[in-house]
Design a protein around this motif. Structure first.
Motif, mmCIF file in Angstrom:
data_model
loop_
_atom_site.group_PDB
_atom_site.id
_atom_site.type_symbol
_atom_site.label_atom_id
_atom_site.label_comp_id
_atom_site.label_asym_id
_atom_site.label_seq_id
_atom_site.Cartn_x
_atom_site.Cartn_y
_atom_site.Cartn_z
ATOM 1 N N TRP A 120 92.215 161.624 123.826
ATOM 2 C CA TRP A 120 92.525 163.056 123.744
ATOM 3 C C TRP A 120 93.950 163.373 124.212
ATOM 4 O O TRP A 120 94.321 164.542 124.306
ATOM 5 C CB TRP A 120 91.529 163.863 124.590
ATOM 6 N N ILE A 121 94.731 162.356 124.521
ATOM 7 C CA ILE A 121 96.107 162.562 124.978
ATOM 8 C C ILE A 121 97.054 162.264 123.819
ATOM 9 O O ILE A 121 97.109 161.134 123.335
ATOM 10 C CB ILE A 121 96.425 161.650 126.179
ATOM 11 N N PRO A 122 97.797 163.254 123.345
ATOM 12 C CA PRO A 122 98.733 162.999 122.245
ATOM 13 C C PRO A 122 99.944 162.218 122.749
ATOM 14 O O PRO A 122 100.321 162.329 123.920
ATOM 15 C CB PRO A 122 99.125 164.415 121.794
ATOM 16 N N PRO A 123 100.572 161.408 121.889
ATOM 17 C CA PRO A 123 100.255 161.137 120.480
ATOM 18 C C PRO A 123 99.201 160.062 120.274
ATOM 19 O O PRO A 123 98.919 159.681 119.140
ATOM 20 C CB PRO A 123 101.600 160.687 119.922
ATOM 21 N N VAL A 124 98.608 159.540 121.388
ATOM 22 C CA VAL A 124 97.556 158.527 121.255
ATOM 23 C C VAL A 124 96.366 159.092 120.500
ATOM 24 O O VAL A 124 95.619 158.362 119.833
ATOM 25 C CB VAL A 124 97.144 158.024 122.654
ATOM 26 N N SER A 125 96.187 160.400 120.588
ATOM 27 C CA SER A 125 95.061 161.029 119.899
ATOM 28 C C SER A 125 95.125 160.824 118.394
ATOM 29 O O SER A 125 94.081 160.879 117.710
ATOM 30 C CB SER A 125 95.031 162.529 120.223
ATOM 31 N N ALA A 126 96.317 160.590 117.833
ATOM 32 C CA ALA A 126 96.423 160.330 116.395
ATOM 33 C C ALA A 126 95.713 159.036 116.036
ATOM 34 O O ALA A 126 95.143 158.918 114.940
ATOM 35 C CB ALA A 126 97.888 160.268 115.977
ATOM 36 N N LEU A 127 95.736 158.051 116.942
ATOM 37 C CA LEU A 127 94.957 156.819 116.708
ATOM 38 C C LEU A 127 93.485 157.045 117.000
ATOM 39 O O LEU A 127 92.620 156.444 116.352
ATOM 40 C CB LEU A 127 95.503 155.694 117.588
ATOM 41 N N GLY A 128 93.193 157.906 117.961
ATOM 42 C CA GLY A 128 91.797 158.237 118.216
ATOM 43 C C GLY A 128 91.153 158.921 117.032
ATOM 44 O O GLY A 128 89.948 158.768 116.787
#
Length: 536
Positions: free
Chosen positions: A225-233
């Protein structure tokens, strides 16, 4: 106004063309630089491709999506930290170089975004995130989401790095900012080693038949839920059929991108219209410290003071010293944590700190003109080199003694402290003597931009390698008689503590001999040294 659009496009094209010319001209400086860049880029590409393939091979494995999120988080930290802690980047990433030009922040930002996407960094990040997306994917929905999420993540990482650099441009260009970069870089290196130890202790347990990624699950539950990691989530969520969650995660990444662009735009506007505080005239007086009165009189004391001021105020000199100290401390900490510590590890500190005498004239830069004008006789050259050697000893001796005491306390090997310090001081003296000779025979110029993380000006790879590896091998050879004496005493059961007397005496003799040899050559080689150090 209708004429603004073509003008804006011209600015964007010019900035992109500038980035391409910087890359091309950097490769045209010398064949050696071009070869190193091409080989390094190829090796980096192969390594990154192998790592991306390894991550993608986790597809279908339990916890593969969690590993993909951890990889994306590592990339995010790297892109955000490198401009601050390691003080690296090309010339196009420094907006202060363009503040005198009549450029509007909007076109400058658009051109900078496109220019930032040109280079090995975004390409390597795209490969790694693509491999992470394959590991997290599950079905056609994940593939469609990855087509949007991976480029969005790469673009956000690039904008994040440039926004951080622009927001702290004046801090990083100041001396205090460069000091922060040096200490931050050492801290960053230590944190990498700590992460490596944690990874080995968690996933490298002996006897494990297969990789267990379950410890990553609690962290991944937050990271998704932390961007930009959320794009992979979002890739994993789409594969699980949670389209609403996937859209929310993509929206978070896109929202962060917009915030970063806004921050970057505001930083560029401030840089373009706000005066730099460094242009203000300083009115604070400079007084003499009482500590300088403890230095010996004459030229030797004056040279010591100048060298120590360089070591404290010049970012490149400070980076060299603290990098050596940091490497020694990390090595000592690893030896204690991994259980193979020995008080003799302190000898590495003598080696690294003694080599601070290498290329002492290169650090002066253009200021070496004023020093060279006073070197008319071998006696004056000896005093110059003797003062610089004494300056190195003034901080190297206390450091190795304290480090030896700490290692003895950590290992309980108090009986070996005396011979270990003797061997260390022998290596310290050998490094000073050899460094003085190499400074005269094989000097090289430091980069003119003052970047503390660049070790030399372009086109001098061969000389730098000679100084680096040749000095290490040379110090080991020069200190080998004391090492042989120590081994003989330990094998024969003799008084090993006598090395504490023999080591410093031998180190002083080697250092004095090296200074004398270098001083005899220095006066005759001044034109060559000036041509290398000053004219670059």
């Amino acid at each position: 106004m209708t004429w603004a659009v073509p003008a804006d496009r011209a600015v964007v094209r010019t900035l992109v063309s500038l980035k391409l010319r910087l890359l091309r001209n950097g490769l045209r400086r010398s064949p050696g630089r071009r070869a190193v860049y091409l080989i390094g880029s190829l090796l980096g590409l192969l390594f990154t491709a192998g790592l991306a393939t390894g991550v993608a091979a986790l597809h279908g494995h339990a916890g593969a999506a969690d590993a993909a999120l951890v990889l994306a988080t590592s990339l995010t930290i790297g892109w955000a930290a490198l401009p601050l802690f390691l003080f690296i980047g090309d010339e196009s990433s420094d907006p202060t170089r363009l503040t005198m030009l009549p450029l509007a922040p909007g076109p400058l930002l658009r051109g900078s975004v496109l220019a930032a996407l040109i280079g090995p960094g975004p390409v390597l990040s795209l490969l790694l995130l693509a491999g992470a997306a394959v590991a997290a994917a599950d079905g056609a929905g994940s593939a469609v989401t990855a087509v949007v999420g991976v480029p969005l993540a790469v673009l956000t990482l690039v904008v994040l790095s440039r926004a951080v650099a622009a927001g702290n441009a004046r801090l990083l260009s100041s001396r205090r900012g460069k000091d922060f970069a040096i200490f931050g870089g050492l801290l960053f290196a230590v944190l990498i080693q700590v992460g490596n130890l944690v990874f080995q202790s968690t996933f490298g347990k002996p006897g494990a038949q297969q990789l267990d990624l379950s410890p990553l699950q609690p962290y991944a539950a937050v990271l998704r839920w932390i961007p930009p990691v959320s794009a992979l989530g979002a890739v994993h969520s789409a594969g699980a059929g949670a389209w609403g969650v996937a859209l929310a995660q993509l929206a978070l990444a896109a929202g962060l991108l917009l915030v970063l662009v806004r921050w970057w735009h505001g930083s560029l506007r401030q840089l373009m219209v706000t005066a730099d505080a460094s242009t203000q005239v300083a009115t604070r007086g400079v007084g003499s410290s009482r500590a300088w009165r403890l230095l010996p009189p004459g030229r030797t004391g004056a040279v010591m003071q100048r060298h120590l001021r360089y070591a404290w105020r010049e970012p490149r000199a400070k980076a060299a010293i603290f990098t050596s100290v940091g490497m020694v401390l990390v090595f000592c900490a690893l030896s204690v944590i991994q259980g193979w510590a020995s008080v003799y590890v302190v000898a590495l500190g003598g080696l690294m700190l003694g080599l601070q005498m290498v290329n002492v004239f290169g650090m002066d830069g253009a200021a070496f003109w004023t020093v060279a004008a006073t070197l008319g006789t071998p006696a004056q050259a000896r005093e110059e080199l003797r003062g610089r050697a004494a300056a190195v000893l003034s901080y190297a001796l206390p450091l190795v003694v304290v480090l030896g005491l700490v290692l003895a306390a950590a290992t309980g090997q108090w009986g070996a402290l005396a011979p270990a310090l003797g061997l260390t001081l022998a290596g310290l003296g050998a490094g000073i003597g050899l460094g003085a000779v190499l400074s005269v025979l094989a000097p090289y110029a430091m980069p003119a931009d003052g970047n503390p993380m660049r070790g030399a000006a372009p086109g001098q790879t061969g000389v730098v390698l000679l100084n680096s590896f040749g000095s290490m091998v040379g110090v080991a050879v020069l200190a080998s008689p004391v090492g042989a004496l120590l081994l003989w005493l330990l094998a024969d059961g003799g008084p090993a503590w006598t090395v504490l007397a023999a080591g410093p005496l031998y180190g002083v003799l080697v250092a004095a001999l090296g200074v004398r040899i270098a001083a005899g050559r220095l006066v005759g080689r001044l034109p060559e040294i000036l041509a290398v150090v000053v004219e670059r």
